[in-house]
Scaffold this motif. Sequence first.
Motif, PDB file in Angstrom:
ATOM      1  N   UNK A   1     -80.846  -3.552   6.113  1.00 33.48           N
ATOM      2  CA  UNK A   1     -80.858  -2.099   5.962  1.00 33.48           C
ATOM      3  C   UNK A   1     -79.585  -1.451   6.505  1.00 33.48           C
ATOM      4  N   UNK A   2     -79.071  -1.984   7.624  1.00 35.03           N
ATOM      5  CA  UNK A   2     -77.905  -1.365   8.259  1.00 35.03           C
ATOM      6  C   UNK A   2     -76.579  -1.985   7.827  1.00 35.03           C
ATOM      7  N   UNK A   3     -76.637  -3.204   7.268  1.00 34.08           N
ATOM      8  CA  UNK A   3     -75.400  -3.914   6.924  1.00 34.08           C
ATOM      9  C   UNK A   3     -74.732  -4.530   8.135  1.00 34.08           C
ATOM     10  N   UNK A   4     -75.414  -4.529   9.264  1.00 40.39           N
ATOM     11  CA  UNK A   4     -74.875  -5.052  10.522  1.00 40.39           C
ATOM     12  C   UNK A   4     -75.453  -6.444  10.777  1.00 40.39           C
ATOM     13  N   UNK A   5     -74.686  -7.477  10.436  1.00 44.09           N
ATOM     14  CA  UNK A   5     -75.190  -8.849  10.574  1.00 44.09           C
ATOM     15  C   UNK A   5     -75.366  -9.277  12.024  1.00 44.09           C
ATOM     16  N   UNK A   6     -74.786  -8.536  12.959  1.00 48.15           N
ATOM     17  CA  UNK A   6     -74.957  -8.902  14.370  1.00 48.15           C
ATOM     18  C   UNK A   6     -76.416  -8.770  14.797  1.00 48.15           C
ATOM     19  N   UNK A   7     -77.196  -8.001  14.040  1.00 44.37           N
ATOM     20  CA  UNK A   7     -78.620  -7.874  14.352  1.00 44.37           C
ATOM     21  C   UNK A   7     -79.355  -9.197  14.157  1.00 44.37           C
ATOM     22  N   UNK A   8     -78.772 -10.100  13.406  1.00 44.92           N
ATOM     23  CA  UNK A   8     -79.389 -11.409  13.215  1.00 44.92           C
ATOM     24  C   UNK A   8     -79.231 -12.296  14.442  1.00 44.92           C
ATOM     25  N   UNK A   9     -78.355 -11.923  15.377  1.00 46.72           N
ATOM     26  CA  UNK A   9     -78.191 -12.712  16.603  1.00 46.72           C
ATOM     27  C   UNK A   9     -79.524 -12.880  17.317  1.00 46.72           C
ATOM     28  N   UNK A  10     -80.312 -11.834  17.385  1.00 52.15           N
ATOM     29  CA  UNK A  10     -81.599 -11.934  18.056  1.00 52.15           C
ATOM     30  C   UNK A  10     -82.547 -12.846  17.284  1.00 52.15           C
ATOM     31  N   UNK A  11     -82.372 -12.930  15.979  1.00 47.69           N
ATOM     32  CA  UNK A  11     -83.205 -13.811  15.162  1.00 47.69           C
ATOM     33  C   UNK A  11     -82.905 -15.281  15.452  1.00 47.69           C
ATOM     34  N   UNK A  12     -81.662 -15.570  15.749  1.00 51.59           N
ATOM     35  CA  UNK A  12     -81.234 -16.943  16.014  1.00 51.59           C
ATOM     36  C   UNK A  12     -81.022 -17.185  17.502  1.00 51.59           C
ATOM     37  N   UNK A  13     -81.822 -16.552  18.316  1.00 53.99           N
ATOM     38  CA  UNK A  13     -81.831 -16.739  19.767  1.00 53.99           C
ATOM     39  C   UNK A  13     -80.492 -16.468  20.424  1.00 53.99           C
ATOM     40  N   UNK A  14     -79.713 -15.584  19.855  1.00 57.37           N
ATOM     41  CA  UNK A  14     -78.444 -15.204  20.449  1.00 57.37           C
ATOM     42  C   UNK A  14     -77.349 -16.244  20.312  1.00 57.37           C
TER      43      UNK A  14
END
Length: 74
Positions: free
Chosen positions: A43-56
């Motif tokens: 939604x935001x286009x900010x892939x850094x939000x996936x860091x939390x998905x992959x345990x940082x």
Amino acid sequence: MLDTIEMLEAIGSDASLRYASTVELTNVLEKAQASAAFTAAVASGDTSRLDQEFDGRKMYAPQAVQTFLASDPD
């Protein structure tokens, strides 16, 4: 995390999803009950939000990259 990877694979292999608008893809992810982090990243286009998905864990680009350069005949 496994569901997110499977969803990324599905998006990559389905042209209608791969080229969908942000709104369309966000709606698909919400209907599929994707994780909040994955949906927010789309939604935001900010892939850094996936860091939390992959345990940082940081995802690094491969060190070896294939290129197909034409050799110069001269």
